[in-house]
Structures are given as structure tokens and as C-alpha cells.
Write a protein that holds these residues in place. Structure first.
Motif, short mmCIF file in Angstrom:
data_model
loop_
_atom_site.label_atom_id
_atom_site.label_comp_id
_atom_site.label_asym_id
_atom_site.label_seq_id
_atom_site.Cartn_x
_atom_site.Cartn_y
_atom_site.Cartn_z
N LEU A 76 1.01 -1.14 -0.04
CA LEU A 76 0.02 -0.19 -0.06
C LEU A 76 0.73 1.40 0.02
O LEU A 76 0.51 2.17 -0.61
N ARG A 77 2.12 1.08 0.59
CA ARG A 77 2.69 2.59 1.08
C ARG A 77 3.78 2.47 -0.16
O ARG A 77 3.82 3.86 -0.80
N HIS A 78 4.18 1.47 -0.82
CA HIS A 78 5.08 1.78 -2.09
C HIS A 78 4.89 1.03 -3.24
O HIS A 78 5.32 1.22 -4.24
N GLY A 79 3.79 0.40 -3.54
CA GLY A 79 3.34 -0.40 -4.69
C GLY A 79 2.11 -0.07 -5.37
O GLY A 79 1.37 -0.54 -6.06
N GLY A 80 1.79 1.27 -4.98
CA GLY A 80 0.78 1.85 -5.80
C GLY A 80 -0.63 2.26 -5.42
O GLY A 80 -1.68 2.48 -5.80
N GLY A 81 -0.75 1.75 -4.03
CA GLY A 81 -1.94 2.00 -3.08
C GLY A 81 -3.05 0.99 -2.98
O GLY A 81 -4.02 0.99 -2.32
N THR A 82 -2.78 -0.15 -3.94
CA THR A 82 -3.79 -1.08 -3.83
C THR A 82 -3.03 -2.59 -4.04
O THR A 82 -2.17 -2.47 -4.59
N CYS A 83 -3.64 -3.55 -3.38
CA CYS A 83 -2.98 -4.69 -3.68
C CYS A 83 -3.89 -5.72 -3.40
O CYS A 83 -5.05 -5.67 -3.08
N ALA A 84 -3.59 -7.07 -3.70
CA ALA A 84 -4.42 -8.26 -3.26
C ALA A 84 -3.28 -9.43 -2.60
O ALA A 84 -2.23 -9.47 -2.89
N LEU A 85 -4.17 -10.00 -1.68
CA LEU A 85 -3.34 -10.96 -0.62
C LEU A 85 -3.81 -12.58 -1.21
O LEU A 85 -4.99 -12.55 -1.09
N VAL A 86 -3.02 -13.15 -1.12
CA VAL A 86 -3.44 -14.78 -1.64
C VAL A 86 -2.58 -15.55 -0.59
O VAL A 86 -1.33 -15.41 -0.45
N LEU A 87 -3.33 -16.32 0.09
CA LEU A 87 -2.87 -17.20 1.29
C LEU A 87 -2.89 -18.70 0.75
O LEU A 87 -4.06 -18.97 0.39
N ALA A 88 -2.02 -19.38 1.04
CA ALA A 88 -2.02 -21.10 0.74
C ALA A 88 -1.33 -21.63 1.64
O ALA A 88 -0.36 -21.23 2.01
N THR A 89 -1.95 -22.87 1.78
CA THR A 89 -0.99 -23.88 2.61
C THR A 89 -0.48 -25.13 1.42
O THR A 89 -1.25 -25.33 0.28
N GLY A 90 0.55 -25.65 2.02
CA GLY A 90 1.19 -26.67 1.09
C GLY A 90 2.02 -27.53 2.10
O GLY A 90 2.20 -27.22 3.22
N PRO A 91 2.61 -28.41 1.49
CA PRO A 91 3.63 -29.22 2.32
C PRO A 91 4.66 -28.57 2.71
O PRO A 91 5.35 -28.99 3.72
N ASN A 92 4.80 -27.48 2.35
CA ASN A 92 6.28 -26.68 2.66
C ASN A 92 5.89 -25.50 3.49
O ASN A 92 6.92 -24.75 4.12
N GLY A 93 4.90 -25.29 3.85
CA GLY A 93 4.31 -24.24 4.65
C GLY A 93 3.13 -23.48 4.14
O GLY A 93 2.27 -23.90 3.35
N ILE A 94 3.08 -22.06 4.79
CA ILE A 94 2.14 -21.12 4.59
C ILE A 94 2.78 -20.25 3.49
O ILE A 94 3.78 -19.73 3.68
N GLU A 95 1.91 -20.11 2.30
CA GLU A 95 2.54 -19.18 1.14
C GLU A 95 1.84 -17.93 1.46
O GLU A 95 0.49 -17.95 1.21
N VAL A 96 2.38 -16.89 1.62
CA VAL A 96 1.71 -15.34 1.55
C VAL A 96 2.16 -14.78 0.60
O VAL A 96 3.55 -14.44 0.16
N ALA A 97 1.34 -14.24 -0.47
CA ALA A 97 1.56 -13.59 -1.77
C ALA A 97 0.94 -12.28 -1.90
O ALA A 97 -0.30 -12.42 -1.56
N VAL A 98 1.50 -11.29 -1.99
CA VAL A 98 0.92 -9.96 -2.29
C VAL A 98 1.24 -9.29 -3.57
O VAL A 98 2.35 -9.14 -4.09
#
Length: 129
Positions: free
Chosen positions: A55-77
Motif C-alpha cells: 500500500l505504501r510503496h506499490g501503488g496504493g492497492t494490492c491483493a493478498l493470496v494465502l495458501a498452504t502446502g507441504p512446505n508451509g504457508i505461502e503469503v503472496a501480495v
């Protein structure tokens, strides 16, 4: 694999960051087996920092995606800026930041920045379960 997507559309509003944290907590509460409280709060902290940076440095809007898998929790913005996060000297006096990206990389198993075809980027952090 469990996955959830959250659009964080209002720029610069603390409510957007709080909503991202709340959505993350809701996602984590549904996991089986559940995370330890410490691991869950680490995921929430990384989400908060990544969304704040987007929000501060990337243009003021974003999307968050959370996923779980065998290696852990993936956080993608996803955000609209092509600029990758950079390490900068933390501001110890003026509160202008510089702490978030080093903290994210320290708490995560791995991080990645992927440029998107639309000109933006996705910042991904993998956290242990």
C-alpha cells in the motif's frame, strides 16, 4: 492445498491492513492441523508488513493470496509497482520505516519477487507451519 484470496483495495487506510490481518487469522483458524499461536502470529505479522509495503510503496492497492502446502504457508501480495523491495537503513528517530523487509526475510523460509505481465509484481514469503 487450502487457498484464500483477499483484495485489499483501499490505499493508505489502516483499516485495509487490519482487514488483511483479520482475514489471515480467519484463514489460519480453519487449518487442520492448526498452527501454534506463535506460528500463527508470525504469519499475521508477515502479512501485515507485506500489505503495508504494497500500500505504501506499490501503488496504493494490492491483493493478498494465502495458501498452504507441504512446505508451509505461502503469503503472496500482488501490487501494481514494478519496483522490488529494497533493504534500507532503518529510521530509528523519525519513524519512516526500514524495518519491514529485513523482518520479513528473517521470519520466512524463503522470499521471492516475481514481475507480472501487467507491469506490477508479486512478493511471496513462505513461512513454516
Amino acid at each position: 492445498m487450502d487457498m484464500m484470496s483477499v483484495d485489499v483495495v483501499s490505499g493508505r487506510l489502516p483499516g485495509s491492513i487490519a482487514a488483511a490481518r483479520d482475514s489471515t487469522r480467519h484463514f489460519l483458524e480453519g487449518l487442520v492441523p492448526s498452527l501454534t499461536p506463535e506460528a500463527a502470529e508470525t504469519v499475521v505479522l508477515v502479512v501485515s508488513e507485506l500489505v503495508t509495503n504494497a500500500l505504501r510503496h506499490g501503488g496504493g492497492t494490492c491483493a493478498l493470496v494465502l495458501a498452504t502446502g507441504p512446505n508451509g504457508i505461502e503469503v503472496a501480495v500482488h501490487d501494481s509497482s514494478p519496483h522490488v523491495p529494497r533493504v534500507r537503513t532503518p529510521d530509528l528517530n523519525g519513524g519512516a520505516g526500514g524495518f519491514g523487509w529485513p523482518m520479513i526475510t528473517r521470519l520466512s523460509t524463503s522470499t521471492a519477487v516475481t514481475r507480472r505481465a501487467d507491469g506490477g509484481k508479486t512478493v511471496t514469503a513462505l513461512l513454516p507451519c
